[in-house]
Motif scaffolding. Structure first.
Motif, PDB file in Angstrom:
ATOM      1  N   PRO A  45      -2.174   2.706  31.833  1.00 49.42           N
ATOM      2  CA  PRO A  45      -2.791   3.631  32.786  1.00 49.42           C
ATOM      3  C   PRO A  45      -2.852   3.011  34.175  1.00 49.42           C
ATOM      4  CG  PRO A  45      -4.437   2.750  31.253  1.00 49.42           C
ATOM      5  CD  PRO A  45      -3.114   2.201  30.829  1.00 49.42           C
ATOM      6  N   LEU A  46      -2.545   3.824  35.169  1.00 50.50           N
ATOM      7  CA  LEU A  46      -2.595   3.376  36.564  1.00 50.50           C
ATOM      8  C   LEU A  46      -3.834   3.957  37.245  1.00 50.50           C
ATOM      9  CD1 LEU A  46       1.166   3.924  37.456  1.00 50.50           C
ATOM     10  CD2 LEU A  46       0.059   1.822  36.669  1.00 50.50           C
ATOM     11  N   ARG A  47      -4.204   3.386  38.366  1.00 45.67           N
ATOM     12  CA  ARG A  47      -5.409   3.839  39.067  1.00 45.67           C
ATOM     13  C   ARG A  47      -5.274   5.245  39.631  1.00 45.67           C
ATOM     14  NH1 ARG A  47      -6.705  -0.046  43.481  1.00 45.67           N
ATOM     15  NH2 ARG A  47      -4.462  -0.181  43.572  1.00 45.67           N
ATOM     16  N   ASN A  48      -4.066   5.728  39.799  1.00 48.10           N
ATOM     17  CA  ASN A  48      -3.874   7.076  40.347  1.00 48.10           C
ATOM     18  C   ASN A  48      -3.850   8.157  39.264  1.00 48.10           C
ATOM     19  OD1 ASN A  48      -1.371   6.694  39.168  1.00 48.10           O
ATOM     20  ND2 ASN A  48      -0.208   6.834  41.061  1.00 48.10           N
ATOM     21  N   GLY A  49      -4.197   7.783  38.035  1.00 47.10           N
ATOM     22  CA  GLY A  49      -4.238   8.750  36.947  1.00 47.10           C
ATOM     23  C   GLY A  49      -2.933   8.877  36.178  1.00 47.10           C
ATOM     24  N   ARG A  50      -1.874   8.285  36.658  1.00 45.70           N
ATOM     25  CA  ARG A  50      -0.600   8.293  35.940  1.00 45.70           C
ATOM     26  C   ARG A  50      -0.623   7.223  34.865  1.00 45.70           C
ATOM     27  NH1 ARG A  50       0.878  13.129  37.291  1.00 45.70           N
ATOM     28  NH2 ARG A  50       1.432  13.400  39.462  1.00 45.70           N
ATOM     29  N   ARG A  51       0.384   7.249  34.012  1.00 40.51           N
ATOM     30  CA  ARG A  51       0.504   6.275  32.933  1.00 40.51           C
ATOM     31  C   ARG A  51       1.949   5.799  32.913  1.00 40.51           C
ATOM     32  NH1 ARG A  51      -2.666   5.195  28.402  1.00 40.51           N
ATOM     33  NH2 ARG A  51      -4.127   6.757  29.132  1.00 40.51           N
ATOM     34  N   ALA A  52       2.163   4.508  33.183  1.00 40.11           N
ATOM     35  CA  ALA A  52       3.508   3.932  33.178  1.00 40.11           C
ATOM     36  C   ALA A  52       3.977   3.768  31.738  1.00 40.11           C
ATOM     37  CB  ALA A  52       3.518   2.587  33.894  1.00 40.11           C
ATOM     38  N   ILE A  65       7.672  -1.813  36.630  1.00 40.55           N
ATOM     39  CA  ILE A  65       7.379  -0.577  35.901  1.00 40.55           C
ATOM     40  C   ILE A  65       8.697   0.048  35.467  1.00 40.55           C
ATOM     41  CG2 ILE A  65       6.567   1.826  36.127  1.00 40.55           C
ATOM     42  CD1 ILE A  65       4.242   0.843  37.759  1.00 40.55           C
ATOM     43  N   VAL A  66       8.713   0.576  34.238  1.00 42.81           N
ATOM     44  CA  VAL A  66       9.859   1.312  33.719  1.00 42.81           C
ATOM     45  C   VAL A  66       9.388   2.712  33.329  1.00 42.81           C
ATOM     46  CG1 VAL A  66      11.671   1.441  31.958  1.00 42.81           C
ATOM     47  CG2 VAL A  66      10.899  -0.802  32.799  1.00 42.81           C
ATOM     48  N   GLU A  67      10.072   3.715  33.847  1.00 41.77           N
ATOM     49  CA  GLU A  67       9.842   5.109  33.461  1.00 41.77           C
ATOM     50  C   GLU A  67      10.973   5.496  32.516  1.00 41.77           C
ATOM     51  OE1 GLU A  67       8.181   9.076  33.518  1.00 41.77           O
ATOM     52  OE2 GLU A  67       7.437   7.028  33.626  1.00 41.77           O
ATOM     53  N   TRP A  81       7.376  10.705  39.230  1.00 43.78           N
ATOM     54  CA  TRP A  81       7.790   9.301  39.216  1.00 43.78           C
ATOM     55  C   TRP A  81       7.558   8.563  40.532  1.00 43.78           C
ATOM     56  CZ3 TRP A  81      11.422   7.039  42.248  1.00 43.78           C
ATOM     57  CH2 TRP A  81      12.296   7.885  42.936  1.00 43.78           C
ATOM     58  N   PRO A  82       7.645   9.194  41.710  1.00 41.64           N
ATOM     59  CA  PRO A  82       7.375   8.416  42.930  1.00 41.64           C
ATOM     60  C   PRO A  82       5.949   7.855  42.982  1.00 41.64           C
ATOM     61  CG  PRO A  82       8.579  10.405  43.485  1.00 41.64           C
ATOM     62  CD  PRO A  82       8.164  10.530  42.038  1.00 41.64           C
ATOM     63  N   ASP A  83       5.031   8.440  42.205  1.00 39.65           N
ATOM     64  CA  ASP A  83       3.652   7.950  42.176  1.00 39.65           C
ATOM     65  C   ASP A  83       3.549   6.533  41.606  1.00 39.65           C
ATOM     66  OD1 ASP A  83       3.011  10.459  43.105  1.00 39.65           O
ATOM     67  OD2 ASP A  83       2.166  11.159  41.203  1.00 39.65           O
ATOM     68  N   TYR A  84       4.570   6.073  40.890  1.00 41.33           N
ATOM     69  CA  TYR A  84       4.556   4.731  40.309  1.00 41.33           C
ATOM     70  C   TYR A  84       4.931   3.654  41.319  1.00 41.33           C
ATOM     71  CZ  TYR A  84       4.704   7.388  35.950  1.00 41.33           C
ATOM     72  OH  TYR A  84       4.447   8.262  34.938  1.00 41.33           O
ATOM     73  N   PHE A  91      10.989  -1.109  40.213  1.00 39.32           N
ATOM     74  CA  PHE A  91      10.901   0.094  39.394  1.00 39.32           C
ATOM     75  C   PHE A  91      12.253   0.348  38.741  1.00 39.32           C
ATOM     76  CE2 PHE A  91      11.527   4.607  38.696  1.00 39.32           C
ATOM     77  CZ  PHE A  91      10.354   4.978  38.050  1.00 39.32           C
ATOM     78  N   PHE A  92      12.226   0.618  37.449  1.00 41.22           N
ATOM     79  CA  PHE A  92      13.440   0.926  36.696  1.00 41.22           C
ATOM     80  C   PHE A  92      13.307   2.268  35.989  1.00 41.22           C
ATOM     81  CE2 PHE A  92      13.695  -3.714  36.684  1.00 41.22           C
ATOM     82  CZ  PHE A  92      15.052  -3.955  36.854  1.00 41.22           C
ATOM     83  N   TRP A  93      14.429   2.930  35.840  1.00 42.40           N
ATOM     84  CA  TRP A  93      14.558   4.038  34.903  1.00 42.40           C
ATOM     85  C   TRP A  93      15.055   3.430  33.603  1.00 42.40           C
ATOM     86  CZ3 TRP A  93      12.692   8.600  36.159  1.00 42.40           C
ATOM     87  CH2 TRP A  93      12.620   8.960  37.499  1.00 42.40           C
ATOM     88  N   GLY A  94      14.464   3.811  32.479  1.00 42.68           N
ATOM     89  CA  GLY A  94      14.940   3.401  31.171  1.00 42.68           C
ATOM     90  C   GLY A  94      15.492   4.622  30.458  1.00 42.68           C
TER      91      GLY A  94
END
Length: 171
Positions: A45-52, A65-67, A81-84, A91-94
């Motif tokens: 969980p990230l501070r902006n409410g997203r979850r990596a 971080i990998v999305e 995804w830009p929120d990460y 930052f990587f795409w998996g």
């Protein structure tokens, strides 16, 4: 909430005719990262409410971080995804083998700041390295401390499930 620990181990085989699942991709990336001194947690969980999908720290103390995207629709439908990017140095795409990666070359997916990793349930390969976009030192410290606290909480709960009632996961 899904069990983030089980998500790396409880999945269908990578050759499942139903196709790849995110936990297969996560497992392959975790293995690649471990061989290269990057230790990561799933579902951070990230501070902006997203979850990596995966978040980790490399041997130099940089945050990665990998999305993970397992289908074209999943990839094209993701506007969050830009929120990460404000929470990592790289930052990587998996993605699984066989997924059409051509959208990741388009301007909307910022190839200038995003790497690409192809993975299955057994291993992974970096196809495009993620350029370094350094976090401010204070921001990196906050992210690493949060990652460490979540990792320690998860580890403690694995050792003694009764500890899960004490304090929630850091958000």
């Amino acid at each position: 909430m899904t069990d983030p620990i089980a998500s790396l181990s409880d999945s269908a085989p990578a050759d499942d005719p139903a196709g790849p699942i995110a936990s297969d991709v996560a497992r392959g990336i975790a293995r690649l990262f471990a061989r290269n001194g990057i230790w990561c947690l799933p579902e951070m969980p990230l501070r902006n409410g997203r979850r990596a999908d995966l978040m980790g720290v490399d041997a130099k103390g940089l945050v990665v971080i990998v999305e993970i995207k397992i289908s074209r629709g999943d990839l094209l439908g993701d506007g969050k995804w830009p929120d990460y990017l404000d929470h990592c140095d790289r930052f990587f795409w998996g993605v699984p083998p066989g997924l059409d990666r051509s959208p990741l070359e388009g301007e909307a997916y910022r190839p200038d700041c995003c790497g690409i990793i192809v993975a299955d349930g057994y291993d992974a390969e970096i196809l495009r390295h993620a350029p370094l976009h350094s976090l401010a030192a204070a921001r990196r410290k906050v992210e690493i401390e949060r990652l460490a606290r979540v990792a320690m909480r998860r580890h403690t709960v694995l050792m003694d499930a009764h500890c899960s009632e004490f304090g929630g996961e850091i958000a």
